[in-house]
Motif scaffolding. Structure first.
Motif, PDB file in Angstrom:
ATOM      1  N   ALA A  52      41.990  35.739  39.225  1.00 44.02           N
ATOM      2  CA  ALA A  52      42.118  36.315  40.568  1.00 44.02           C
ATOM      3  C   ALA A  52      42.734  37.706  40.481  1.00 44.02           C
ATOM      4  O   ALA A  52      43.622  37.949  39.656  1.00 44.02           O
ATOM      5  CB  ALA A  52      42.988  35.417  41.437  1.00 44.02           C
ATOM      6  N   ASP A  53      42.265  38.595  41.325  1.00 44.58           N
ATOM      7  CA  ASP A  53      42.886  39.911  41.407  1.00 44.58           C
ATOM      8  C   ASP A  53      43.899  39.898  42.556  1.00 44.58           C
ATOM      9  O   ASP A  53      44.051  38.891  43.248  1.00 44.58           O
ATOM     10  CB  ASP A  53      41.839  41.017  41.570  1.00 44.58           C
ATOM     11  CG  ASP A  53      40.994  40.855  42.827  1.00 44.58           C
ATOM     12  OD1 ASP A  53      41.371  40.099  43.738  1.00 44.58           O
ATOM     13  OD2 ASP A  53      39.937  41.503  42.894  1.00 44.58           O
ATOM     14  N   ARG A  56      42.484  38.975  46.045  1.00 43.90           N
ATOM     15  CA  ARG A  56      42.194  37.543  46.214  1.00 43.90           C
ATOM     16  C   ARG A  56      43.490  36.748  46.379  1.00 43.90           C
ATOM     17  O   ARG A  56      43.565  35.832  47.192  1.00 43.90           O
ATOM     18  CB  ARG A  56      41.399  37.029  45.027  1.00 43.90           C
ATOM     19  CG  ARG A  56      40.937  35.609  45.240  1.00 43.90           C
ATOM     20  CD  ARG A  56      39.911  35.211  44.241  1.00 43.90           C
ATOM     21  NE  ARG A  56      39.430  33.879  44.578  1.00 43.90           N
ATOM     22  CZ  ARG A  56      38.424  33.306  43.988  1.00 43.90           C
ATOM     23  NH1 ARG A  56      37.774  33.920  43.041  1.00 43.90           N
ATOM     24  NH2 ARG A  56      38.064  32.108  44.345  1.00 43.90           N
ATOM     25  N   ALA A  59      44.740  37.178  49.885  1.00 43.52           N
ATOM     26  CA  ALA A  59      43.950  36.368  50.824  1.00 43.52           C
ATOM     27  C   ALA A  59      44.381  34.903  50.759  1.00 43.52           C
ATOM     28  O   ALA A  59      44.503  34.243  51.798  1.00 43.52           O
ATOM     29  CB  ALA A  59      42.460  36.501  50.510  1.00 43.52           C
ATOM     30  N   ARG A  60      44.613  34.403  49.566  1.00 44.57           N
ATOM     31  CA  ARG A  60      45.055  33.007  49.409  1.00 44.57           C
ATOM     32  C   ARG A  60      46.460  32.817  49.975  1.00 44.57           C
ATOM     33  O   ARG A  60      46.758  31.789  50.580  1.00 44.57           O
ATOM     34  CB  ARG A  60      45.023  32.583  47.945  1.00 44.57           C
ATOM     35  CG  ARG A  60      43.655  32.574  47.333  1.00 44.57           C
ATOM     36  CD  ARG A  60      42.803  31.515  47.962  1.00 44.57           C
ATOM     37  NE  ARG A  60      41.508  31.481  47.303  1.00 44.57           N
ATOM     38  CZ  ARG A  60      40.446  30.929  47.802  1.00 44.57           C
ATOM     39  NH1 ARG A  60      40.487  30.367  48.984  1.00 44.57           N
ATOM     40  NH2 ARG A  60      39.301  30.940  47.152  1.00 44.57           N
TER      41      ARG A  60
END
Length: 92
Positions: A52-53, A56, A59-60
């Motif tokens: 994941a960057d 991401r 967003a999570r």
């Protein structure tokens, strides 16, 4: 048994450690950001198929925050036992 929040995310090695950190009110977003930074900094080009960057992760984190809104920690962990626990899936 009581849990003392760790000083560093690297000390969170098990699901129980992460759940304990959540129960203790640790700054979960900061711990997860630190974990991603450490994985990104030390990752071999062949260590991960996908990592994941930051976008991401953010967003999570927003989704985790929405899940947690208005819930007690006990209710949250009962409904979502792996809440906030980072993990990797290995396919051999």
């Amino acid at each position: 048994m009581s849990f003392s929040p760790p000083l560093h995310e690297a000390s969170l090695l098990t699901i129980a450690d992460w759940r304990g950190a959540v129960r203790a009110g640790a700054d979960l977003p900061a711990l997860l950001r630190a974990r991603l930074a450490r994985l990104t900094a030390g990752a071999s080009a062949h260590a991960w198929i996908a990592l994941a960057d930051e976008a991401r992760l953010e967003a999570r984190l927003a989704k985790l925050q929405a899940l947690a809104a208005g819930r007690s920690v006990d209710d949250l962990l009962r409904a979502h036992p792996l809440f906030g626990v980072p993990f990797a899936v290995k396919d051999n």
